[in-house]
Structure formats: C-alpha cells, structure tokens
Motif scaffolding. Sequence first.
Motif: not given
Length: 98
Positions: A7-20
Amino acid sequence: MGFRAQLAELASRFKQEVAFYRALHAHPETPKLARGLLWLALAYLVLPFDLIPDFIPVIGQLDELVIVPLLLYLALRLIPVSVRQACRDSVQVALTQK
C-alpha cells in the motif's frame, strides 16, 4: 512483502505519477491540445456527471477506467518524448531530494 508495504509503494507511485502529470502540464513545450486532454481527464474523473451514469451496475464504474486512461494516453502521444523524459527526470530528482 506485506500489505502495508504494498500500500505504501502504491501510494508512492501514485504521488510520482501526479507530480509527473503536473510537470507535463506546466512544461512550456507541452502542446495546448495535450494540456486540454490532461484537464479533460482530470475533470472527467472529478466532476459528478459521466457519459454512463454510475448507478448502472459495473458499466457505470468502468467508464472511468476506460475514458480517463484513454485521454491520458492521447495526451502523452501528443507530447514530445524529450519533454516527457525531462519531466520524468525532474520528478525523480525532486522526490529523491526529499
């Protein structure tokens, strides 16, 4: 890998994509049509009206899973590879500095 780690990895990936996508939208070389498609994807995801109403079982929820990625795909196809790579790199650098 435990559930919390996933779940933490998924949240981190989501944060990365939003920033992208934010970086893509802010980049001066991003075409106006691509910016419009990015806005349209966000609006379709957030606004309460849909092409297929959500109260229709299964299909009502699936339209977001088809339309939003399609809009993002079309926007990414319009943006030059160099701009995408520059934005991806800048997001990576920003996240590693935190």
